[in-house]
Write a protein that holds these residues in place. Sequence first.
Motif, short mmCIF file in Angstrom:
data_model
loop_
_atom_site.label_atom_id
_atom_site.label_comp_id
_atom_site.label_asym_id
_atom_site.label_seq_id
_atom_site.Cartn_x
_atom_site.Cartn_y
_atom_site.Cartn_z
N ARG A 1 -30.59 -35.57 4.03
CA ARG A 1 -29.53 -36.47 3.56
C ARG A 1 -29.03 -35.98 2.21
O ARG A 1 -29.81 -35.73 1.28
CB ARG A 1 -30.07 -37.89 3.41
CG ARG A 1 -29.02 -38.85 2.84
CD ARG A 1 -29.51 -40.27 2.78
NE ARG A 1 -28.43 -41.17 2.33
CZ ARG A 1 -28.43 -42.49 2.51
NH1 ARG A 1 -29.45 -43.07 3.10
NH2 ARG A 1 -27.41 -43.21 2.09
N HIS A 2 -27.72 -35.84 2.10
CA HIS A 2 -27.13 -35.39 0.84
C HIS A 2 -27.17 -36.50 -0.20
O HIS A 2 -26.91 -37.66 0.11
CB HIS A 2 -25.69 -34.95 1.07
CG HIS A 2 -24.99 -34.53 -0.18
ND1 HIS A 2 -23.76 -35.00 -0.54
CD2 HIS A 2 -25.38 -33.69 -1.17
CE1 HIS A 2 -23.40 -34.47 -1.70
NE2 HIS A 2 -24.37 -33.67 -2.11
N VAL A 3 -27.50 -36.14 -1.42
CA VAL A 3 -27.50 -37.06 -2.56
C VAL A 3 -26.31 -36.70 -3.44
O VAL A 3 -26.14 -35.53 -3.81
CB VAL A 3 -28.81 -36.95 -3.36
CG1 VAL A 3 -28.78 -37.88 -4.56
CG2 VAL A 3 -30.01 -37.26 -2.46
N GLY A 4 -25.50 -37.68 -3.80
CA GLY A 4 -24.24 -37.43 -4.49
C GLY A 4 -24.36 -37.17 -5.98
O GLY A 4 -23.78 -37.89 -6.80
N ILE A 5 -25.09 -36.15 -6.36
CA ILE A 5 -25.14 -35.68 -7.74
C ILE A 5 -24.78 -34.20 -7.70
O ILE A 5 -25.19 -33.48 -6.79
CB ILE A 5 -26.53 -35.91 -8.37
CG1 ILE A 5 -26.56 -35.43 -9.83
CG2 ILE A 5 -27.64 -35.25 -7.56
CD1 ILE A 5 -27.85 -35.78 -10.57
N TYR A 6 -23.97 -33.75 -8.68
CA TYR A 6 -23.50 -32.37 -8.64
C TYR A 6 -23.66 -31.69 -9.99
O TYR A 6 -23.38 -32.28 -11.04
CB TYR A 6 -22.00 -32.32 -8.28
CG TYR A 6 -21.67 -32.81 -6.90
CD1 TYR A 6 -21.83 -31.98 -5.79
CD2 TYR A 6 -21.20 -34.10 -6.71
CE1 TYR A 6 -21.52 -32.44 -4.52
CE2 TYR A 6 -20.90 -34.56 -5.44
CZ TYR A 6 -21.05 -33.73 -4.35
OH TYR A 6 -20.75 -34.18 -3.09
N VAL B 1 -24.26 -38.89 4.66
CA VAL B 1 -23.83 -37.49 4.71
C VAL B 1 -25.05 -36.58 4.83
O VAL B 1 -26.02 -36.73 4.08
CB VAL B 1 -23.01 -37.13 3.46
CG1 VAL B 1 -22.61 -35.66 3.49
CG2 VAL B 1 -21.77 -38.03 3.37
N LYS B 2 -24.98 -35.66 5.78
CA LYS B 2 -26.05 -34.71 6.00
C LYS B 2 -25.64 -33.31 5.50
O LYS B 2 -24.45 -33.01 5.41
CB LYS B 2 -26.41 -34.63 7.48
CG LYS B 2 -27.36 -35.70 7.97
CD LYS B 2 -26.77 -37.10 8.07
CE LYS B 2 -25.76 -37.24 9.19
NZ LYS B 2 -25.29 -38.65 9.35
N ALA C 1 -26.02 -24.31 0.67
CA ALA C 1 -25.43 -25.16 1.71
C ALA C 1 -24.61 -24.34 2.69
O ALA C 1 -23.78 -23.50 2.29
CB ALA C 1 -24.55 -26.24 1.06
N LEU C 2 -24.83 -24.59 3.97
CA LEU C 2 -23.99 -24.03 5.02
C LEU C 2 -22.88 -25.00 5.40
O LEU C 2 -21.75 -24.59 5.65
CB LEU C 2 -24.84 -23.73 6.27
CG LEU C 2 -25.86 -22.61 6.12
CD1 LEU C 2 -26.79 -22.59 7.34
CD2 LEU C 2 -25.17 -21.26 5.96
N TYR C 3 -23.21 -26.31 5.43
CA TYR C 3 -22.20 -27.30 5.80
C TYR C 3 -22.69 -28.69 5.44
O TYR C 3 -23.91 -28.95 5.42
CB TYR C 3 -21.92 -27.24 7.31
CG TYR C 3 -20.70 -28.02 7.74
CD1 TYR C 3 -19.43 -27.66 7.26
CD2 TYR C 3 -20.79 -29.10 8.60
CE1 TYR C 3 -18.31 -28.38 7.64
CE2 TYR C 3 -19.67 -29.82 8.98
CZ TYR C 3 -18.43 -29.45 8.50
OH TYR C 3 -17.30 -30.15 8.86
N PHE C 4 -21.75 -29.56 5.13
CA PHE C 4 -21.99 -30.99 4.94
C PHE C 4 -21.23 -31.73 6.02
O PHE C 4 -20.10 -31.35 6.36
CB PHE C 4 -21.47 -31.46 3.58
CG PHE C 4 -22.13 -30.84 2.39
CD1 PHE C 4 -23.15 -31.52 1.71
CD2 PHE C 4 -21.73 -29.59 1.91
CE1 PHE C 4 -23.75 -30.95 0.59
CE2 PHE C 4 -22.31 -29.03 0.78
CZ PHE C 4 -23.34 -29.71 0.13
N SER C 5 -21.82 -32.80 6.55
CA SER C 5 -21.14 -33.54 7.62
C SER C 5 -21.61 -34.98 7.70
O SER C 5 -22.74 -35.30 7.31
CB SER C 5 -21.38 -32.86 8.96
OG SER C 5 -20.67 -33.53 10.00
N ARG C 6 -20.72 -35.81 8.21
CA ARG C 6 -21.10 -37.18 8.55
C ARG C 6 -21.75 -37.23 9.94
O ARG C 6 -22.37 -38.23 10.30
CB ARG C 6 -19.87 -38.09 8.52
CG ARG C 6 -19.24 -38.17 7.14
CD ARG C 6 -18.04 -39.09 7.10
NE ARG C 6 -17.44 -39.08 5.78
CZ ARG C 6 -17.88 -39.78 4.74
NH1 ARG C 6 -18.94 -40.56 4.89
NH2 ARG C 6 -17.28 -39.72 3.58
N ALA C 7 -21.61 -36.16 10.68
CA ALA C 7 -22.23 -36.06 12.00
C ALA C 7 -23.72 -35.76 11.85
O ALA C 7 -24.21 -35.42 10.77
CB ALA C 7 -21.55 -34.97 12.82
#
Length: 252
Positions: free
Chosen positions: A182-187, A143-144, A153-159
């Motif tokens: 690359r997004h890191v899955g911690i929130y 995920v980018k 963040a403006l947008y997250f995408s798999r593209a």
Amino acid sequence: MDFTVLIPARLASTRLPDKPLADIAGKPMVVRVAERARQSRASRVVVATDSDKVQAACAAHGVEALMTRGDHASGSDRLAEACTLLGLAADDIVVNVQGDEPLIAPSLIDEVAQLLHAQPGAAMSTAAHAIRDPHELHNPNVVKVVTDAAGLALYFSRATIPWWRDGFARDMQQLPEPPALRHVGIYGYRASFLLEFPRLAQSPLERLEALEQLRALWHGRRIAVHVTAHEPGPGVDTPQDLERVRKWFEAA
């Protein structure tokens, strides 16, 4: 700055049954995650589970665990219930650390919490790092995220975003500069928003991309992004991942 770490842990896993209880150097994985989180500056670390087995394993190792309902549709719903059970105030900060991240860096937990504290206009915070591998850049499983000048963040995408028009036209293996993230899955969440989030309608973009964080953006909430210089340690999704992590603990 006070904040609470919540670690959602449920036993259901298709690729790795009973994953939170998987042994890593003599301790269950969920306990290893909690121990890493305890090395952060969090004032409290709590496992939120729907399993008596997970709760018992945590108790055996001195880790606080809450029993939550078994019918939650997502980890966010489970965290919202945990916030209510813990009696957190609306402006309290909660960091969601996944239960399959036994190598999570305590410093990253602190940075995500601190960023949300410093960004009063954001409802959430998260993390990202520069992509240095062309395969990752074009991999839909990676995920980018793209941000604005304030690091929101403006947008997250798999593209592949941003799309480097001229560079990719010459060579798809080139990497853009500045690098893609690359997004890191911690929130991190403000407790008030974590309670609100499960009640927000799913967005069309969330369904298309299968990315829950797009729901927040769709409804006008802001997500602050901490860009870390270091890639996070590997999570555990498969038996092969588990073996790699076991070897790391054995060598430590």
